[in-house]
Design a protein around this motif. Structure first.
Motif, PDB file in Angstrom:
ATOM      1  N   GLU A 109       0.827  -1.199   0.000  1.00 17.97           N
ATOM      2  CA  GLU A 109       0.000   0.000   0.000  1.00 17.97           C
ATOM      3  C   GLU A 109       0.866   1.257   0.000  1.00 17.97           C
ATOM      4  O   GLU A 109       1.862   1.343   0.711  1.00 17.97           O
ATOM      5  CB  GLU A 109      -0.890  -0.013   1.241  1.00 17.97           C
ATOM      6  CG  GLU A 109      -1.910   1.088   1.271  1.00 17.97           C
ATOM      7  CD  GLU A 109      -2.799   1.000   2.490  1.00 17.97           C
ATOM      8  OE1 GLU A 109      -3.153   2.060   3.021  1.00 17.97           O
ATOM      9  OE2 GLU A 109      -3.129  -0.126   2.902  1.00 17.97           O
ATOM     10  N   GLY A 110       0.492   2.202  -0.832  1.00 20.64           N
ATOM     11  CA  GLY A 110       1.180   3.487  -0.848  1.00 20.64           C
ATOM     12  C   GLY A 110       2.288   3.619  -1.878  1.00 20.64           C
ATOM     13  O   GLY A 110       2.773   4.721  -2.111  1.00 20.64           O
ATOM     14  N   VAL A 111       2.713   2.529  -2.516  1.00 24.29           N
ATOM     15  CA  VAL A 111       3.772   2.644  -3.523  1.00 24.29           C
ATOM     16  C   VAL A 111       3.133   3.071  -4.852  1.00 24.29           C
ATOM     17  O   VAL A 111       2.120   2.514  -5.274  1.00 24.29           O
ATOM     18  CB  VAL A 111       4.586   1.331  -3.666  1.00 24.29           C
ATOM     19  CG1 VAL A 111       3.770   0.217  -4.276  1.00 24.29           C
ATOM     20  CG2 VAL A 111       5.836   1.557  -4.472  1.00 24.29           C
ATOM     21  N   ASP A 112       3.706   4.093  -5.479  1.00 29.61           N
ATOM     22  CA  ASP A 112       3.169   4.566  -6.753  1.00 29.61           C
ATOM     23  C   ASP A 112       3.642   3.668  -7.892  1.00 29.61           C
ATOM     24  O   ASP A 112       4.462   2.767  -7.706  1.00 29.61           O
ATOM     25  CB  ASP A 112       3.526   6.039  -6.997  1.00 29.61           C
ATOM     26  CG  ASP A 112       5.029   6.285  -7.136  1.00 29.61           C
ATOM     27  OD1 ASP A 112       5.809   5.328  -7.354  1.00 29.61           O
ATOM     28  OD2 ASP A 112       5.432   7.456  -7.032  1.00 29.61           O
ATOM     29  N   ASP A 113       3.128   3.911  -9.093  1.00 30.86           N
ATOM     30  CA  ASP A 113       3.453   3.065 -10.242  1.00 30.86           C
ATOM     31  C   ASP A 113       4.948   3.062 -10.545  1.00 30.86           C
ATOM     32  O   ASP A 113       5.525   2.000 -10.823  1.00 30.86           O
ATOM     33  CB  ASP A 113       2.670   3.511 -11.483  1.00 30.86           C
ATOM     34  CG  ASP A 113       1.186   3.203 -11.373  1.00 30.86           C
ATOM     35  OD1 ASP A 113       0.803   2.362 -10.525  1.00 30.86           O
ATOM     36  OD2 ASP A 113       0.398   3.813 -12.125  1.00 30.86           O
ATOM     37  N   HIS A 114       5.578   4.228 -10.495  1.00 34.59           N
ATOM     38  CA  HIS A 114       7.020   4.304 -10.768  1.00 34.59           C
ATOM     39  C   HIS A 114       7.795   3.504  -9.722  1.00 34.59           C
ATOM     40  O   HIS A 114       8.704   2.740 -10.069  1.00 34.59           O
ATOM     41  CB  HIS A 114       7.487   5.763 -10.784  1.00 34.59           C
ATOM     42  CG  HIS A 114       8.964   5.881 -11.039  1.00 34.59           C
ATOM     43  ND1 HIS A 114       9.907   5.781 -10.039  1.00 34.59           N
ATOM     44  CD2 HIS A 114       9.649   6.060 -12.188  1.00 34.59           C
ATOM     45  CE1 HIS A 114      11.112   5.882 -10.564  1.00 34.59           C
ATOM     46  NE2 HIS A 114      10.988   6.061 -11.868  1.00 34.59           N
ATOM     47  N   GLY A 115       7.440   3.658  -8.463  1.00 34.13           N
ATOM     48  CA  GLY A 115       8.113   2.914  -7.393  1.00 34.13           C
ATOM     49  C   GLY A 115       7.944   1.415  -7.544  1.00 34.13           C
ATOM     50  O   GLY A 115       8.875   0.649  -7.298  1.00 34.13           O
ATOM     51  N   TRP A 116       6.765   0.974  -7.974  1.00 37.10           N
ATOM     52  CA  TRP A 116       6.505  -0.449  -8.168  1.00 37.10           C
ATOM     53  C   TRP A 116       7.337  -0.984  -9.338  1.00 37.10           C
ATOM     54  O   TRP A 116       7.935  -2.068  -9.252  1.00 37.10           O
ATOM     55  CB  TRP A 116       5.022  -0.693  -8.390  1.00 37.10           C
ATOM     56  CG  TRP A 116       4.633  -2.114  -8.630  1.00 37.10           C
ATOM     57  CD1 TRP A 116       3.931  -2.596  -9.698  1.00 37.10           C
ATOM     58  CD2 TRP A 116       4.915  -3.256  -7.801  1.00 37.10           C
ATOM     59  NE1 TRP A 116       3.763  -3.960  -9.586  1.00 37.10           N
ATOM     60  CE2 TRP A 116       4.352  -4.382  -8.428  1.00 37.10           C
ATOM     61  CE3 TRP A 116       5.590  -3.434  -6.599  1.00 37.10           C
ATOM     62  CZ2 TRP A 116       4.439  -5.675  -7.893  1.00 37.10           C
ATOM     63  CZ3 TRP A 116       5.681  -4.717  -6.060  1.00 37.10           C
ATOM     64  CH2 TRP A 116       5.110  -5.815  -6.705  1.00 37.10           C
ATOM     65  N   GLN A 117       7.438  -0.228 -10.430  1.00 36.57           N
ATOM     66  CA  GLN A 117       8.254  -0.659 -11.571  1.00 36.57           C
ATOM     67  C   GLN A 117       9.728  -0.766 -11.172  1.00 36.57           C
ATOM     68  O   GLN A 117      10.417  -1.712 -11.553  1.00 36.57           O
ATOM     69  CB  GLN A 117       8.076   0.293 -12.757  1.00 36.57           C
ATOM     70  CG  GLN A 117       6.689   0.259 -13.370  1.00 36.57           C
ATOM     71  CD  GLN A 117       6.246  -1.128 -13.785  1.00 36.57           C
ATOM     72  OE1 GLN A 117       7.004  -1.898 -14.373  1.00 36.57           O
ATOM     73  NE2 GLN A 117       5.011  -1.475 -13.465  1.00 36.57           N
TER      74      GLN A 117
END
Length: 138
Positions: A109-117
């Protein structure tokens, strides 16, 4: 209760040219984490029931291993506050000299798309590094 989708999971796998026992001993030793996974951890020190780690941004966390050698379960509970991350890996013997390591990451929870990539890319990169380190040592 939130439902996890396939887009919120990432499976990494590496084929390791080393025997099961060698790979098991290497990947289950928390003291090897900084060398294997430098994208996440700079240092680890043992404490009473867990390990204290420092991340690449200076963040501190506790790391608690949950291991089952017979089943190949290599789970580490990473607690840096909230939420708790639970990376899960499974080790499989292919034959006497080869193993397959599968790692499952779930988007927290809380991780944005860029952070997840970035997390997925760095996880794959670090598993490749771990593979090379184990193969060199074996």
């Amino acid at each position: 209760m939130a439902t996890t989708t396939i887009e919120e999971t990432h499976v990494s796998k590496v084929f390791v040219a080393a025997d099961y026992r060698t790979v098991w001993e290497y990947i289950t030793d928390p003291m090897n984490v900084p060398e294997c996974y430098p994208n996440w951890t700079t240092s680890v020190a043992p404490e009473k029931r867990h390990y204290r780690g420092v991340g690449t941004r200076g963040d501190e966390f506790t790391m608690t291993p949950h291991l089952d050698e017979e089943s190949g379960v290599v789970d580490f509970e990473i607690d840096a506050g909230s939420p708790v991350e639970r990376p899960r890996s499974r080790l499989f013997a292919i034959d006497e000299h080869h193993c397959l390591l599968i790692h499952l990451a779930v988007r927290w929870e809380g991780v944005d798309d860029h952070g997840w990539q970035e997390h997925k890319r760095e996880t794959d990169e670090d598993l490749g590094r771990m593979k090379r380190l184990v193969e060199i040592d074996s």
